[in-house]
Design a protein around this motif. Sequence first.
Motif, mmCIF file in Angstrom:
data_model
loop_
_atom_site.group_PDB
_atom_site.id
_atom_site.type_symbol
_atom_site.label_atom_id
_atom_site.label_comp_id
_atom_site.label_asym_id
_atom_site.label_seq_id
_atom_site.Cartn_x
_atom_site.Cartn_y
_atom_site.Cartn_z
ATOM 1 N N ALA A 1 -2.712 0.015 -3.875
ATOM 2 C CA ALA A 1 -1.751 -1.074 -4.092
ATOM 3 C C ALA A 1 -1.818 -1.441 -5.568
ATOM 4 N N SER A 2 -0.731 -1.194 -6.279
ATOM 5 C CA SER A 2 -0.714 -1.480 -7.714
ATOM 6 C C SER A 2 0.243 -2.613 -8.062
ATOM 7 N N ASN A 3 0.690 -3.350 -7.057
ATOM 8 C CA ASN A 3 1.624 -4.456 -7.297
ATOM 9 C C ASN A 3 0.916 -5.803 -7.450
ATOM 10 N N TRP B 1 0.835 -1.199 0.000
ATOM 11 C CA TRP B 1 0.000 0.000 0.000
ATOM 12 C C TRP B 1 0.867 1.245 0.000
ATOM 13 N N ARG B 2 0.420 2.252 -0.735
ATOM 14 C CA ARG B 2 1.115 3.549 -0.732
ATOM 15 C C ARG B 2 0.074 4.649 -0.642
ATOM 16 N N LYS B 3 0.432 5.680 0.079
ATOM 17 C CA LYS B 3 -0.443 6.826 0.268
ATOM 18 C C LYS B 3 0.013 7.945 -0.661
ATOM 19 N N SER B 4 -0.895 8.776 -1.065
ATOM 20 C CA SER B 4 -0.583 9.892 -1.941
ATOM 21 C C SER B 4 0.467 10.801 -1.314
ATOM 22 N N HIS C 1 -7.993 1.361 -0.617
ATOM 23 C CA HIS C 1 -8.689 1.286 0.669
ATOM 24 C C HIS C 1 -8.484 2.556 1.477
ATOM 25 N N ASP C 2 -9.266 2.694 2.523
ATOM 26 C CA ASP C 2 -9.202 3.842 3.428
ATOM 27 C C ASP C 2 -7.976 3.690 4.322
ATOM 28 N N SER C 3 -7.132 4.699 4.359
ATOM 29 C CA SER C 3 -5.905 4.601 5.152
ATOM 30 C C SER C 3 -6.185 4.523 6.648
ATOM 31 N N ASN D 1 -8.158 12.377 5.707
ATOM 32 C CA ASN D 1 -9.020 11.543 4.868
ATOM 33 C C ASN D 1 -8.261 11.130 3.619
ATOM 34 N N CYS D 2 -7.591 10.001 3.701
ATOM 35 C CA CYS D 2 -6.751 9.551 2.591
ATOM 36 C C CYS D 2 -7.116 8.141 2.160
#
Length: 63
Positions: free
Chosen positions: A25-27, A8-11, A35-37, A20-21
């Motif tokens: 996951a693009s792997n 998972w990576r956050k902006s 998903h909701d962080s 509110n982030c």
Amino acid sequence: MDLSNARWRKSTRSGASGGNCVEVASNLPGAVAVHDSKDATGPALTFAPTAWAAFIAQVSERP
């Protein structure tokens, strides 16, 4: 879908306090998960990579 290996990576536009982030996951093979962080063990939405790319292209064009 098994998301146990999702990275998972956050902006980078997320503030230091979280807020509110969403995390992405693009792997995953053949899918992009979101998903909701604040609820990392909660539900996730999955999209085909082409659908996710189309979404990102659309929102990137917004001012």
